[in-house]
Motif scaffolding. Structure first.
Motif, short mmCIF file in Angstrom:
data_model
loop_
_atom_site.label_atom_id
_atom_site.label_comp_id
_atom_site.label_asym_id
_atom_site.label_seq_id
_atom_site.Cartn_x
_atom_site.Cartn_y
_atom_site.Cartn_z
N GLU A 1 0.83 -1.21 0.00
CA GLU A 1 0.00 0.00 0.00
C GLU A 1 0.86 1.25 0.00
O GLU A 1 0.54 2.23 -0.68
CB GLU A 1 -0.93 0.00 1.22
N GLY A 2 1.96 1.22 0.76
CA GLY A 2 2.87 2.37 0.76
C GLY A 2 3.50 2.60 -0.59
O GLY A 2 3.65 3.74 -1.05
N ALA A 3 3.87 1.51 -1.27
CA ALA A 3 4.46 1.63 -2.61
C ALA A 3 3.45 2.20 -3.59
O ALA A 3 3.78 3.06 -4.43
CB ALA A 3 4.95 0.26 -3.08
N PHE A 4 2.21 1.72 -3.51
CA PHE A 4 1.19 2.21 -4.44
C PHE A 4 0.87 3.68 -4.19
O PHE A 4 0.68 4.45 -5.15
CB PHE A 4 -0.09 1.37 -4.30
N GLU A 5 0.83 4.09 -2.94
CA GLU A 5 0.60 5.50 -2.64
C GLU A 5 1.75 6.35 -3.15
O GLU A 5 1.53 7.47 -3.67
CB GLU A 5 0.42 5.69 -1.13
N THR A 6 2.96 5.87 -3.02
CA THR A 6 4.13 6.57 -3.57
C THR A 6 4.02 6.70 -5.08
O THR A 6 4.29 7.77 -5.65
CB THR A 6 5.41 5.82 -3.18
N LEU A 7 3.63 5.62 -5.74
CA LEU A 7 3.42 5.65 -7.19
C LEU A 7 2.39 6.70 -7.57
O LEU A 7 2.61 7.51 -8.49
CB LEU A 7 2.98 4.26 -7.67
N ARG A 8 1.28 6.70 -6.87
CA ARG A 8 0.20 7.62 -7.22
C ARG A 8 0.62 9.07 -7.05
O ARG A 8 0.29 9.93 -7.87
CB ARG A 8 -1.03 7.31 -6.34
N ASN A 9 1.37 9.36 -5.99
CA ASN A 9 1.83 10.73 -5.78
C ASN A 9 2.85 11.15 -6.83
O ASN A 9 2.79 12.25 -7.39
CB ASN A 9 2.43 10.87 -4.38
N TYR A 10 3.80 10.25 -7.11
CA TYR A 10 4.88 10.59 -8.02
C TYR A 10 4.39 10.76 -9.45
O TYR A 10 4.86 11.66 -10.17
CB TYR A 10 5.95 9.49 -7.96
N VAL A 11 3.46 9.94 -9.86
CA VAL A 11 3.00 10.00 -11.25
C VAL A 11 2.27 11.31 -11.55
O VAL A 11 2.18 11.73 -12.71
CB VAL A 11 2.11 8.77 -11.57
N HIS A 12 1.76 11.96 -10.51
CA HIS A 12 1.08 13.24 -10.70
C HIS A 12 2.01 14.45 -10.54
O HIS A 12 1.63 15.56 -10.89
CB HIS A 12 -0.08 13.37 -9.71
N THR A 13 3.20 14.21 -9.98
CA THR A 13 4.06 15.36 -9.68
C THR A 13 5.40 15.35 -10.41
O THR A 13 5.92 16.40 -10.77
CB THR A 13 4.34 15.42 -8.16
#
Length: 398
Positions: free
Chosen positions: A248-260
């Motif tokens: 879940e932490g990895a997926f949240e990191t992915l989601r934040n990074y892909v938008h920024t």
């Protein structure tokens, strides 16, 4: 709340899970740097001491918070999203407390529970049933523990230990609850693995350590009753929560990074990387895997609570069905996590491999932890149940 907490946590919420989330948010700020440095997460462990979360699973009659295992396990997962090493030692702390309850008598564990809450004790692990190099030699009224022990997660900076030794000339495991500061115990700062770098899972040496008979957990003892065999199931449930939390932490990191930060590939027809068709496909696959693993993990937590509340009425069949529920969740969470932490870079792109971002820590931590006991053997247990109706045979890993 304690004045010893850092300013960012000076006022913590009243809900245990919100407290865990506040601590996780605080730990996330330094997770990358601490992962690189390794060593004991002393400040983070002290915050857990001051937060009262170490009393989460302790009954209210002993001064604890009296929360269910489902809540305690969810707190482990919340911490694991930010820092799986701290989640590991936190989860094992509660596993050690459960070991007292399951292997010992009330006269042993009740005062230790009260002292844990009162003194803010952190429990460490020196059990590792596969490492039988530490021997127990009986004397009149006491035993001597001498030898070595590996994978002693959370032993450094602990106040109390659950330690095991092999009875000389007998195939018998002797387990005791002893102070970490006991004369003859040396904890070695020799954990240097690629992942879970702040779990202090190094080794310990016992040199003629005196263990009083009252400190030995003999009634019912290790796996000495159907209820006592819940101990390895709780260990497996804790690992499951850590695996899922990392994913879940990895997926949240992915989601934040892909938008920024992510840049779309030059051949992509999308206006930005978050709309790229391949990124969307990966995101959908990851979401499905996480959703399934999360549902199975929550079911497993509820099953464990039911088994725990059955106390001595727990049947072998109920225990076995609980083992199946936890094993199913564990394999699903591990597979989902390994897939996400490996293929997330396909979505994030080349820039995401920068060392200062530390995104590789998710895979390193999960890969290290999922080798705790092989997934192939856990899947084989599930196959034996699915095809032959054979429930797992109780052991320290099933």
């Amino acid at each position: 709340m304690s004045p010893n907490l850092p300013p960012a946590l000076a006022v913590l919420p009243s809900s245990p899970l919100r407290i865990a989330q506040s601590i996780a948010d605080w730990m996330a700020e330094t997770a990358v740097e601490r992962d690189k440095a390794g060593k004991t997460p002393k400040a983070q462990r002290d915050v857990l001491r001051e937060s009262e979360l170490l009393a989460l699973s302790v009954d209210t009659e002993f001064g604890g918070l009296g929360q269910s295992w489902a809540v305690t396990l969810e707190a482990v997962r919340i911490l694991a999203r930010a820092d799986s090493s701290v989640a590991h030692v936190f989860g094992f702390h509660h596993l050690m407390l459960a070991t007292l309850r399951l292997f010992g008598e009330r006269e042993q564990w009740a005062p230790l529970f009260e002292a844990t809450v009162r003194e803010k004790w952190f429990w460490g692990n020196a059990l590792n049933p596969l490492d039988t190099r530490t021997l127990s030699t009986p004397h009149e009224g006491w035993r001597e523990f001498s030898g070595h022990k590996s994978f002693c997660s959370g032993a450094l900076d602990s106040d109390m230990l659950i330690a095991s030794a092999r009875q000389e000339n007998l195939d018998r495991l002797v387990i005791a609850a002893i102070p970490t500061s006991r004369s003859g115990i040396t904890l070695h700062d020799d954990w240097n693995n690629m992942g879970q770098r702040q779990t202090d899972s190094g080794s310990a040496t016992f040199e003629r350590v005196r263990v009083d008979e009252r400190e030995i957990l003999v009634n019912p003892g290790p796996l000495g009753s159907t209820r006592a065999t819940l101990r390895p199931l709780l260990a497996q449930a804790i690992l499951t929560q850590i695996y899922l939390g990392i994913a879940e932490g990895a997926f949240e990191t992915l989601r934040n990074y892909v938008h920024t930060e992510s840049h779309r590939w030059s051949l992509s027809s999308a206006d930005r990387q978050s709309n790229d068709p391949y990124a969307l496909e990966r995101g959908g696959e990851f979401f499905l895997a996480l959703s399934g693993a999360r549902a199975l993990t929550e079911q497993a937590g509820a099953a464990f609570d039911r088994a725990w509340s059955s106390e001595d009425r727990l049947t072998d069949t109920e225990r076995g069905e609980t083992a199946i529920a936890i094993a199913t969740a564990k394999v699903a969470s591990a597979r989902a996590g390994l897939d996400i932490t490996t293929r997330m870079f396909d979505v994030l792109g080349a820039r995401s491999t920068r060392a200062d971002l530390g995104f590789d820590r998710f895979w390193r931590n999960l890969r290290t932890h999922t080798l705790h006991d092989p997934l192939d053997y856990k899947t084989r247990e599930l196959g034996d149940w699915a095809l032959n109706g054979q429930l797992p045979r109780p052991s320290f890993y099933a």
